[in-house]
Scaffold this motif. Structure first.
Motif, PDB file in Angstrom:
ATOM      1  N   UNK A 151       0.984  -1.187   0.014  1.00 10.67           N
ATOM      2  CA  UNK A 151       0.022   0.009  -0.083  1.00 10.67           C
ATOM      3  C   UNK A 151       1.022   1.368  -0.105  1.00 10.67           C
ATOM      4  N   UNK A 152       0.437   2.269  -0.677  1.00 11.67           N
ATOM      5  CA  UNK A 152       1.343   3.397  -1.040  1.00 11.67           C
ATOM      6  C   UNK A 152       1.321   4.179   0.308  1.00 11.67           C
ATOM      7  N   UNK A 153       0.251   4.245   0.872  1.00 10.20           N
ATOM      8  CA  UNK A 153       0.164   5.110   2.326  1.00 10.20           C
ATOM      9  C   UNK A 153       1.097   4.518   3.092  1.00 10.20           C
ATOM     10  N   UNK A 154       1.535   3.250   3.084  1.00  6.17           N
ATOM     11  CA  UNK A 154       2.515   2.595   4.029  1.00  6.17           C
ATOM     12  C   UNK A 154       3.802   2.813   3.911  1.00  6.17           C
ATOM     13  N   UNK A 155       3.904   2.738   2.467  1.00  2.00           N
ATOM     14  CA  UNK A 155       5.608   2.859   2.052  1.00  2.00           C
ATOM     15  C   UNK A 155       5.930   4.232   1.625  1.00  2.00           C
ATOM     16  N   UNK A 156       5.381   5.002   1.416  1.00  2.00           N
ATOM     17  CA  UNK A 156       5.450   6.354   1.006  1.00  2.00           C
ATOM     18  C   UNK A 156       6.499   7.006   2.138  1.00  2.00           C
ATOM     19  N   UNK A 157       5.790   6.931   3.287  1.00  2.00           N
ATOM     20  CA  UNK A 157       6.671   7.512   4.463  1.00  2.00           C
ATOM     21  C   UNK A 157       8.251   7.139   4.588  1.00  2.00           C
ATOM     22  N   UNK A 158       8.282   5.646   4.186  1.00  2.00           N
ATOM     23  CA  UNK A 158       9.416   4.981   4.377  1.00  2.00           C
ATOM     24  C   UNK A 158      10.455   5.554   3.118  1.00  2.00           C
ATOM     25  N   UNK A 159       9.714   5.687   2.060  1.00  2.00           N
ATOM     26  CA  UNK A 159      10.731   6.086   0.748  1.00  2.00           C
ATOM     27  C   UNK A 159      11.180   7.609   0.991  1.00  2.00           C
ATOM     28  N   UNK A 160      10.400   8.408   1.700  1.00  2.00           N
ATOM     29  CA  UNK A 160      10.666   9.569   2.063  1.00  2.00           C
ATOM     30  C   UNK A 160      11.894   9.679   2.869  1.00  2.00           C
ATOM     31  N   UNK A 161      11.717   8.761   4.079  1.00  2.00           N
ATOM     32  CA  UNK A 161      12.652   8.510   5.310  1.00  2.00           C
ATOM     33  C   UNK A 161      14.071   8.176   4.438  1.00  2.00           C
ATOM     34  N   UNK A 162      13.996   7.190   3.506  1.00  2.00           N
ATOM     35  CA  UNK A 162      15.260   6.695   3.096  1.00  2.00           C
ATOM     36  C   UNK A 162      15.982   7.880   2.129  1.00  2.00           C
ATOM     37  N   UNK A 163      15.277   8.613   1.408  1.00  2.00           N
ATOM     38  CA  UNK A 163      15.597   9.726   0.623  1.00  2.00           C
ATOM     39  C   UNK A 163      16.452  10.684   1.434  1.00  2.00           C
ATOM     40  N   UNK A 164      15.867  11.094   2.622  1.00  2.00           N
ATOM     41  CA  UNK A 164      16.394  12.062   3.502  1.00  2.00           C
ATOM     42  C   UNK A 164      17.785  11.579   4.128  1.00  2.00           C
ATOM     43  N   UNK A 165      17.903  10.120   4.084  1.00  2.00           N
ATOM     44  CA  UNK A 165      19.009   9.674   4.753  1.00  2.00           C
ATOM     45  C   UNK A 165      20.150   9.142   3.914  1.00  2.00           C
ATOM     46  N   UNK A 166      19.690   9.122   2.519  1.00  2.00           N
ATOM     47  CA  UNK A 166      20.577   8.956   1.298  1.00  2.00           C
ATOM     48  C   UNK A 166      20.739   7.271   1.390  1.00  2.00           C
ATOM     49  N   UNK A 167      19.599   6.497   1.732  1.00  2.00           N
ATOM     50  CA  UNK A 167      19.482   5.092   1.580  1.00  2.00           C
ATOM     51  C   UNK A 167      18.930   4.684   0.224  1.00  2.00           C
ATOM     52  N   UNK A 168      19.682   4.185  -0.431  1.00  2.00           N
ATOM     53  CA  UNK A 168      19.147   3.341  -1.759  1.00  2.00           C
ATOM     54  C   UNK A 168      17.816   2.693  -1.634  1.00  2.00           C
ATOM     55  N   UNK A 169      17.080   2.631  -2.584  1.00  2.00           N
ATOM     56  CA  UNK A 169      15.920   2.018  -2.557  1.00  2.00           C
ATOM     57  C   UNK A 169      15.477   1.432  -3.866  1.00  2.00           C
TER      58      UNK A 169
END
Length: 95
Positions: A37-55
């Protein structure tokens, strides 16, 4: 890292555990299932972007769960660093 390599790497599974690993700067790469679900993973994608972690994206939760050697699907998983005696080591094949 490939999905195949995730099978033997030190890892965490699930949105909450992956988010914790990213915040602690222990995650080296995050895998997210396309059918989660997008609403579940979207915050995680944002967090990864903020911390420079590849997805990396995986086609299904079932495929990601299988790569993590679990019998159920997983929305997210992460390869993590191994911490020993205050030093961090990149997990290489789970060793």
């Amino acid at each position: 890292m490939t999905l195949e390599a995730l099978k033997t790497a030190k890892r965490v599974i699930g949105i909450k555990q992956v988010a914790k690993a990213v915040k602690r700067e222990a995650a080296t790469e995050v895998f997210i299932a396309d059918d989660a679900e997008v609403k579940v993973v979207e915050p995680l994608e944002t967090l990864c972007s903020e911390h420079g972690v590849p997805v990396s994206r995986v086609s299904s939760m079932k495929e990601l769960g299988a790569a993590c050697n679990i019998e159920v699907g997983a929305a997210a998983a992460a390869a993590v660093l191994i911490v020993a005696a205050g030093l961090m080591f990149r997990a290489a094949g789970g060793r």
